[in-house]
Design an enzyme around this catalytic site. Structure first.
Site, PDB file in Angstrom:
ATOM      1  N   HIS A  91      -9.715 -18.783   6.232  1.00 20.90           N
ATOM      2  CA  HIS A  91      -9.528 -20.118   5.654  1.00 20.90           C
ATOM      3  C   HIS A  91      -8.658 -19.994   4.397  1.00 20.90           C
ATOM      4  O   HIS A  91      -8.734 -18.993   3.679  1.00 20.90           O
ATOM      5  CB  HIS A  91     -10.896 -20.721   5.322  1.00 20.90           C
ATOM      6  CG  HIS A  91     -10.815 -22.167   4.944  1.00 20.90           C
ATOM      7  ND1 HIS A  91     -10.423 -22.576   3.699  1.00 20.90           N
ATOM      8  CD2 HIS A  91     -11.059 -23.288   5.655  1.00 20.90           C
ATOM      9  CE1 HIS A  91     -10.420 -23.904   3.659  1.00 20.90           C
ATOM     10  NE2 HIS A  91     -10.811 -24.361   4.833  1.00 20.90           N
ATOM     11  N   GLU A 148      -4.216 -25.491   9.363  1.00 18.59           N
ATOM     12  CA  GLU A 148      -4.773 -26.035   8.127  1.00 18.59           C
ATOM     13  C   GLU A 148      -3.693 -26.127   7.062  1.00 18.59           C
ATOM     14  O   GLU A 148      -3.512 -25.181   6.288  1.00 18.59           O
ATOM     15  CB  GLU A 148      -5.888 -25.111   7.647  1.00 18.59           C
ATOM     16  CG  GLU A 148      -7.065 -25.048   8.592  1.00 18.59           C
ATOM     17  CD  GLU A 148      -8.291 -25.622   7.918  1.00 18.59           C
ATOM     18  OE1 GLU A 148      -8.965 -26.439   8.537  1.00 18.59           O
ATOM     19  OE2 GLU A 148      -8.530 -25.279   6.747  1.00 18.59           O
TER      20      GLU A 148
HETATM   21  P1  PGA Z   1     -11.369 -31.282   4.167  1.00 26.43           P
HETATM   22  O1  PGA Z   1     -11.511 -29.721   4.419  1.00 26.43           O
HETATM   23  O2  PGA Z   1     -11.798 -31.978   5.406  1.00 26.43           O
HETATM   24  O3  PGA Z   1     -12.235 -31.560   2.982  1.00 26.43           O
HETATM   25  O4  PGA Z   1      -9.913 -31.520   3.885  1.00 26.43           O
HETATM   26  C1  PGA Z   1     -10.993 -29.192   5.609  1.00 26.43           C
HETATM   27  C2  PGA Z   1     -11.030 -27.716   5.606  1.00 26.43           C
HETATM   28  O5  PGA Z   1     -11.081 -27.068   4.570  1.00 26.43           O
HETATM   29  O6  PGA Z   1     -11.019 -27.146   6.682  1.00 26.43           O
END
Ligand code: PGA
Length: 221
Positions: A91, A148
């Site tokens: 992540h 992401e």
């Molecule tokens: P968020 O986080 O939905 O708060 O943007 C998504 C993530 O970190 O995968």
């Protein structure tokens, strides 16, 4: 193809508030939809014991080493024995705040695969290729990739569906025909349109409240 809806709680919640969440989370899960909840490690037992039927358990990270003398690390084998099925790896918050490299991520992926867990490999657009190279064409059964975009995470600035679609095409060119999910400010209003072009979503902020995450799941059609 089914939709994968993953709640990433990050470092939120205690066992008490996690239990309250589990009691309140009773969604009607649409057909062909798989729901995964990924809490911090200490919350795994309470979630495993109290999750709604049909919802799976995920972890947000894993050690790049097997069981052994690695202080502070949580091995994939320990996650597997805690009923975890999916593991988020790489992540952007791990890469940014904990300085994880593409090589670290590749080593974690290897541990996840060795323990028959399903890896959710996160990446932003600019290192799709570099991350693939670090895997050295490692065979990854059940691989799920999560696109992401950094600027969209936790900001409310979700990217356009066209951009998601374009990047997913690139991911599939590089990693093969694997499921690709999108994460970045997804909520109950936007989830449907992202599912038109992706195989699922990774939900941070909108997963913290049980009722809101139930709405996200119910809109996942
Ligand atoms: P968020 O986080 O939905 O708060 O943007 C998504 C993530 O970190 O995968």
């Amino acid at each position: 193809m089914s939709n994968l809806i993953v709640a990433n709680w990050k470092s939120h919640k205690t066992p008490a508030t996690a239990l309250e969440w589990c009691k309140a989370f009773r969604p009607t899960i649409p057909p062909h939809t798989q729901v995964v909840v990924a809490p911090s490690f200490p919350l795994l037992p309470v979630i495993a014991d109290n999750l709604a039927a049909g919802v799976s358990l995920g972890a947000q990270d894993v050690s790049s080493f097997p069981l052994g003398s690695y202080t502070g690390a949580t091995a994939a084998q320990q996650l597997a024995s805690a009923n975890v099925s999916h593991v988020i790896i790489g992540h952007s918050e791990r890469r940014r705040y904990f300085h994880e490299t593409h090589q670290d991520v590749a080593a974690k992926l290897e541990q996840v695969v060795a323990n028959n867990l399903i890896p959710i490999l996160c990446m932003d657009e600019e290192y799709i290729l570099d991350q693939a190279e670090a895997l050295h064409s490692q065979k990854v059964p059940n691989l799920v990739v999560a696109y992401e975009p950094l600027a969209a995470i936790g900001t409310g600035n979700n990217v356009s569906v066209d951009q998601v679609s374009r990047v997913i095409d690139t991911v599939k060119q590089v990693y093969g025909d694997v499921p690709v999910i999108y994460g970045g400010s997804v909520d109950e209003r936007s989830v449907h349109e992202y599912l038109l072009v992706s195989d699922g979503v990774l939900v941070g902020t909108a997963s913290l409240d049980a009722q809101q995450f139930a709405k996200v799941v119910e809109a996942s059609t």
